[in-house]
Scaffold this active site. Structure first.
Site, PDB file in Angstrom:
ATOM      1  N   CYS A   2      29.424  59.384  41.837  1.00  0.00           N
ATOM      2  CA  CYS A   2      28.584  59.661  40.588  1.00  0.00           C
ATOM      3  C   CYS A   2      29.604  58.919  39.246  1.00  0.00           C
ATOM      4  O   CYS A   2      30.272  58.905  39.228  1.00  0.00           O
ATOM      5  CB  CYS A   2      28.306  61.259  40.414  1.00  0.00           C
ATOM      6  SG  CYS A   2      28.666  61.379  41.400  1.00  0.00           S
ATOM      7  N   ARG A  27      25.924  53.731  40.782  1.00  0.00           N
ATOM      8  CA  ARG A  27      27.043  54.544  41.327  1.00  0.00           C
ATOM      9  C   ARG A  27      26.589  55.451  41.872  1.00  0.00           C
ATOM     10  O   ARG A  27      27.261  56.291  43.147  1.00  0.00           O
ATOM     11  CB  ARG A  27      28.430  55.016  40.411  1.00  0.00           C
ATOM     12  CG  ARG A  27      28.693  54.148  39.497  1.00  0.00           C
ATOM     13  CD  ARG A  27      29.890  54.438  38.553  1.00  0.00           C
ATOM     14  NE  ARG A  27      30.551  55.925  38.881  1.00  0.00           N
ATOM     15  CZ  ARG A  27      32.073  55.190  38.754  1.00  0.00           C
ATOM     16  NH1 ARG A  27      32.467  54.193  39.075  1.00  0.00           N
ATOM     17  NH2 ARG A  27      32.725  55.781  39.556  1.00  0.00           N
ATOM     18  N   TRP A  74      25.266  61.066  43.237  1.00  0.00           N
ATOM     19  CA  TRP A  74      25.657  61.346  44.519  1.00  0.00           C
ATOM     20  C   TRP A  74      26.219  62.208  45.521  1.00  0.00           C
ATOM     21  O   TRP A  74      26.717  62.175  45.164  1.00  0.00           O
ATOM     22  CB  TRP A  74      25.941  59.470  44.866  1.00  0.00           C
ATOM     23  CG  TRP A  74      25.792  59.171  45.886  1.00  0.00           C
ATOM     24  CD1 TRP A  74      26.753  59.546  47.233  1.00  0.00           C
ATOM     25  CD2 TRP A  74      25.104  58.439  47.215  1.00  0.00           C
ATOM     26  NE1 TRP A  74      26.689  59.140  48.243  1.00  0.00           N
ATOM     27  CE2 TRP A  74      25.745  57.917  48.153  1.00  0.00           C
ATOM     28  CE3 TRP A  74      24.025  57.728  46.757  1.00  0.00           C
ATOM     29  CZ2 TRP A  74      24.734  57.342  48.834  1.00  0.00           C
ATOM     30  CZ3 TRP A  74      23.405  56.971  47.484  1.00  0.00           C
ATOM     31  CH2 TRP A  74      23.995  56.778  49.314  1.00  0.00           C
ATOM     32  N   ASN A  98      32.956  64.118  38.943  1.00  0.00           N
ATOM     33  CA  ASN A  98      32.798  62.977  40.373  1.00  0.00           C
ATOM     34  C   ASN A  98      34.230  62.885  41.394  1.00  0.00           C
ATOM     35  O   ASN A  98      35.338  63.219  40.468  1.00  0.00           O
ATOM     36  CB  ASN A  98      32.645  61.893  39.785  1.00  0.00           C
ATOM     37  CG  ASN A  98      32.936  60.625  40.364  1.00  0.00           C
ATOM     38  OD1 ASN A  98      31.864  60.532  41.903  1.00  0.00           O
ATOM     39  ND2 ASN A  98      33.771  59.303  40.010  1.00  0.00           N
ATOM     40  N   GLY A  99      33.737  63.435  42.735  1.00  0.00           N
ATOM     41  CA  GLY A  99      34.802  63.309  43.425  1.00  0.00           C
ATOM     42  C   GLY A  99      34.319  64.845  44.692  1.00  0.00           C
ATOM     43  O   GLY A  99      33.190  65.408  44.560  1.00  0.00           O
ATOM     44  N   GLU A 477      45.632  43.010  59.848  1.00  0.00           N
ATOM     45  CA  GLU A 477      44.764  43.632  59.698  1.00  0.00           C
ATOM     46  C   GLU A 477      45.810  43.028  58.044  1.00  0.00           C
ATOM     47  O   GLU A 477      45.771  42.183  57.003  1.00  0.00           O
ATOM     48  CB  GLU A 477      44.094  44.436  58.943  1.00  0.00           C
ATOM     49  CG  GLU A 477      43.570  44.868  57.394  1.00  0.00           C
ATOM     50  CD  GLU A 477      42.341  43.481  56.866  1.00  0.00           C
ATOM     51  OE1 GLU A 477      42.601  42.394  57.568  1.00  0.00           O
ATOM     52  OE2 GLU A 477      42.274  43.751  55.502  1.00  0.00           O
ATOM     53  N   LYS A 481      46.563  40.265  55.676  1.00  0.00           N
ATOM     54  CA  LYS A 481      46.378  40.066  54.644  1.00  0.00           C
ATOM     55  C   LYS A 481      47.754  39.074  53.602  1.00  0.00           C
ATOM     56  O   LYS A 481      46.985  38.837  52.794  1.00  0.00           O
ATOM     57  CB  LYS A 481      46.489  41.173  53.569  1.00  0.00           C
ATOM     58  CG  LYS A 481      45.220  42.489  53.608  1.00  0.00           C
ATOM     59  CD  LYS A 481      44.334  41.668  52.996  1.00  0.00           C
ATOM     60  CE  LYS A 481      43.082  41.092  53.137  1.00  0.00           C
ATOM     61  NZ  LYS A 481      42.342  41.814  53.716  1.00  0.00           N
ATOM     62  N   GLU A 484      46.519  35.696  54.240  1.00  0.00           N
ATOM     63  CA  GLU A 484      45.756  34.891  53.208  1.00  0.00           C
ATOM     64  C   GLU A 484      46.250  34.515  51.724  1.00  0.00           C
ATOM     65  O   GLU A 484      45.606  33.777  51.357  1.00  0.00           O
ATOM     66  CB  GLU A 484      44.773  36.109  52.685  1.00  0.00           C
ATOM     67  CG  GLU A 484      43.818  35.654  53.572  1.00  0.00           C
ATOM     68  CD  GLU A 484      42.380  36.867  53.808  1.00  0.00           C
ATOM     69  OE1 GLU A 484      41.491  36.646  53.089  1.00  0.00           O
ATOM     70  OE2 GLU A 484      43.201  38.480  53.387  1.00  0.00           O
ATOM     71  N   HIS A 500      57.529  42.068  75.601  1.00  0.00           N
ATOM     72  CA  HIS A 500      56.375  41.267  76.080  1.00  0.00           C
ATOM     73  C   HIS A 500      56.055  39.954  75.824  1.00  0.00           C
ATOM     74  O   HIS A 500      55.881  38.739  75.935  1.00  0.00           O
ATOM     75  CB  HIS A 500      55.686  41.842  76.917  1.00  0.00           C
ATOM     76  CG  HIS A 500      55.208  42.665  77.655  1.00  0.00           C
ATOM     77  ND1 HIS A 500      55.667  42.911  78.569  1.00  0.00           N
ATOM     78  CD2 HIS A 500      54.969  44.053  77.129  1.00  0.00           C
ATOM     79  CE1 HIS A 500      56.005  44.444  78.586  1.00  0.00           C
ATOM     80  NE2 HIS A 500      55.153  44.810  77.533  1.00  0.00           N
ATOM     81  N   LYS A 599      34.787  34.032  49.403  1.00  0.00           N
ATOM     82  CA  LYS A 599      34.696  35.102  50.047  1.00  0.00           C
ATOM     83  C   LYS A 599      33.153  35.078  51.078  1.00  0.00           C
ATOM     84  O   LYS A 599      33.361  36.347  51.468  1.00  0.00           O
ATOM     85  CB  LYS A 599      34.096  35.898  48.369  1.00  0.00           C
ATOM     86  CG  LYS A 599      33.651  37.058  47.976  1.00  0.00           C
ATOM     87  CD  LYS A 599      34.957  38.527  48.495  1.00  0.00           C
ATOM     88  CE  LYS A 599      34.558  39.315  48.409  1.00  0.00           C
ATOM     89  NZ  LYS A 599      35.800  39.534  49.800  1.00  0.00           N
TER      90      LYS A 599
END
Ligand code: F6R
Length: 604
Positions: A2, A27, A74, A98-99, A477, A481, A484, A500, A599
């Site tokens: 929010c 938001r 929201w 908010n939260g 992942e 990161k 990259e 293995h 991107k």
């Protein structure tokens, strides 16, 4: 997610609140409201829908005041109605939020037993009642506010007005961002620099756990222990505040820190904490015999984490494939398969081609995308949005956790639809998922420990990442990161696969990063780490402090928050990202625009 704005000054406040709320509509946009102190007493105006509806209400019943707060919502808790719109009021207290207040149900029961009556279904209203109750005990607003903050569990940002406390706005931040704007004889509180952008470019960022008291002359900041502290004032460009780095050195760092908010916003689109239920979806999961996820790079790893959840929670077979392979493999698909493309940009050429192929082969298609106007969003039969906001750093962080959040929430919905999850279990899983924003905030506090480790890590030529279960794709992942942005070669392996083959790589110069939440395979991961340590390989073990440490001089621990196994991929993503980030900073590489990358990959 929010939007929050607060203004204390000498000029008419409502036009300023509205101006700011219009910029915050991105938001959240299902309802909006403002409150202002009129002759020492707060009055509210609220409306369902867009800000223009609130403007109509204000035109009919104006608010003439110089101190006020505003909110664009929201919905997370309770339907998007006027009653549930912020600000919420109880006695002398009016506030916006908010939260998530995770323990709102316990607090509400406690207050209801004392005779408090609630107007809305929101978690927010509970905070207003708590503060009103504390103010009745003593009139020291700051002390009462601190006592209330100490009772709250969750990730939140608050802005508060109190009747009789003229000119004053209280604010607090835990997990969700909050900034103070400095004006001429006027002060502002906002959910981000964009909120206060129309009025000032002089900003102070609240730190985690801070609370603040504003009047038009200035601001007093307090840290989570209640000690008064100084917070630096920085200059931010108003026009592009949304894509500004603010107090952060890089977009990637900023985006890592936005994750409590972006995960919460995404979860809220799929789950309702008040009712403890998953929202119904335009896909009948009970009629499916398979889910086929297609994606590239980081989104592919998110898809793999989703697979564990779809199969475990919903008993729904799920395949995940790299889009560039799926596309040319002439896959055999059954008509009752749901094809799901996962993509931040929604434009990745290979993923888009798979979506088109699946559609052409008669499959129902869905797209989990962060750019809601993208080609995939338009092409798919069903749009499942993530709400991470614009991601500028080339290395994906908050879009990844938003994808994981959406997949986990959808897996719960699928489990319910397929009769694998009863109402009690559904409520337990929904509650666990909504703990993620708070635990992500706690994981962000691992910062200092991680910085200590990267000094050695940055010297390595090769790094292994290990995990089991959903930690296995997260290990991949983590390796991606690191590759990259720091250009260090890294690989992610299933911990059980080590012996293995990859164990041959272990020597004193090859660090292993292990993701070891306290789940049903913790013991097995721990014994794999001992195998590494026994061969002299340095180990960085990321695990809760409670976890029994495997022995070995070369094992170093970083304590992570303990969490429900379902949300471990969301919580453990943070130390992976921070490890890569600080290693890159240590090496001095171009964090936001690493070499050779783009991107959005719109070519094959
Ligand atoms: C890695 C990264 C890429 C993207 C991949 C797919 O940090 O960002 O691996 O995940 O190029 O991009 P989207 O999600 O836009 O389809």
């Amino acid at each position: 997610m929010c939007g929050i704005i607060g203004v204390t000054g000498t000029g008419p406040v409502t036009p300023r609140l509205i101006d700011s709320l219009k910029r915050l509509e991105y938001r959240g946009y299902d309802s909006a409201g403002v409150a202002a102190l009129v002759d020492g007493v707060t009055e509210r105006r609220r409306a369902q829908g867009k800000i223009r509806n609130l403007e109509t209400v204000l035109a009919e019943t104006p608010l003439n005041a110089t101190v006020g707060i505003g909110h664009t919502r929201w919905a997370t808790h309770g339907a998007p109605t006027t009653e549930n719109a912020h600000p919420h009021k109880a006695g002398r207290v009016t506030l916006v939020h908010n939260g998530i207040i995770e323990n709102f149900a316990e607090l509400k029961a406690e207050l209801a037993a004392e005779g408090h009556v609630f107007e809305s279904q929101t978690d927010t209203e509970v905070v207003a009642h708590l503060l009103d109750r504390e103010l009745a005990k003593s009139n020291d607003a700051i002390a009462a506010f601190k006592r209330v903050l100490d009772r709250l569990t969750g990730a939140y940002a608050l802005a508060v007005l109190i009747d009789g406390e003229d000119e004053q706005i209280l604010g607090a931040r835990r997990g969700s961002p909050l900034v103070v704007g400095w004006g001429e004889d006027e002060m502002y509180l906002g959910s981000d620099a964009l909120a206060v952008g129309p009025f000032t470019q002089q900003i102070s960022y609240l730190e985690e756990g801070d609370y603040v008291v504003l009047n038009r002359a200035g601001a007093r900041f307090f840290d989570s222990t209640g000690s008064e502290v100084e917070r630096a004032v920085v200059q931010v460009s108003a026009s592009s505040a949304m894509v500004e780095k603010g107090a952060y050195r890089h977009f990637m760092e900023k985006e890592i820190h936005e994750q409590p908010d972006s995960v919460q916003h995404t979860l809220s689109a799929y789950l309702d904490l008040v009712s403890g239920t998953a929202r119904s979806q335009p896909v009948d999961f009970s009629k499916l015999d398979r889910v086929q996820i297609v994606a590239c790079g980081t989104a592919f790893f998110a898809g793999q984490i989703g697979r564990y959840a779809f199969e475990r929670l919903a008993g729904l077979p799920c395949d995940v494939e790299i889009a560039s392979e799926f596309r040319y493999r002439e896959p055999a698909v059954s008509p009752s398969t749901l094809a799901v493309a996962v993509s931040q940009s929604g434009e990745t050429a290979d993923t888009l081609a798979c979506l088109t192929w699946c559609k052409a082969h008669g499959l129902k298609t869905a797209a989990i995308v962060n750019v809601h106007t993208s080609s995939m969003a338009r092409e798919a039969d069903v749009l499942w949005p993530t709400h991470a906001g614009p991601e500028i750093g080339v290395a994906s962080t908050k879009a990844f956790t938003a994808q994981v959040a959406a997949l986990l929430a959808l897996a719960v919905a699928a489990g319910v639809a397929r009769g694998r999850i009863d109402a009690t279990r559904e409520a337990e899983l929904v509650k666990a998922l909504f703990e993620a924003p708070r635990l992500i905030s706690e994981a962000l506090a691992m910062d200092a420990d991680i910085r200590r480790e990267v000094v050695e890590l940055a010297k390595a030529d090769d790094v292994l990442f290990l995990g089991r279960g959903a930690m296995y794709p997260l290990a991949m992942e983590g390796a991606l990161k690191l590759k990259e942005i720091s250009y260090i070669h890294a690989e992610g392996y299933a911990a059980g696969e080590l012996k293995h083959g990859p164990i041959a790589l272990i020597d004193e110069f090859t660090p292993t990063v292990a993701l070891a939440p306290l789940d049903d395979v913790f013991e097995k991961t721990a014994s794999n780490l001992q195998e590494v340590a026994a061969r002299g390989g340095p180990v960085i073990m990321i695990a809760p402090a409670e976890a029994e440490a495997p022995h070995g001089a070369s094992i170093r621990r970083i304590d992570a928050p303990d969490c429900h196994p379902l949300i471990a991929p969301l919580v453990y993503a943070v130390p992976m990202q921070l490890l890569a980030y600080y290693t890159a900073v240590q090496k001095g590489t171009d964090v936001d625009q690493p070499r050779n990358l783009a991107k959005s990959v719109t070519v094959e």
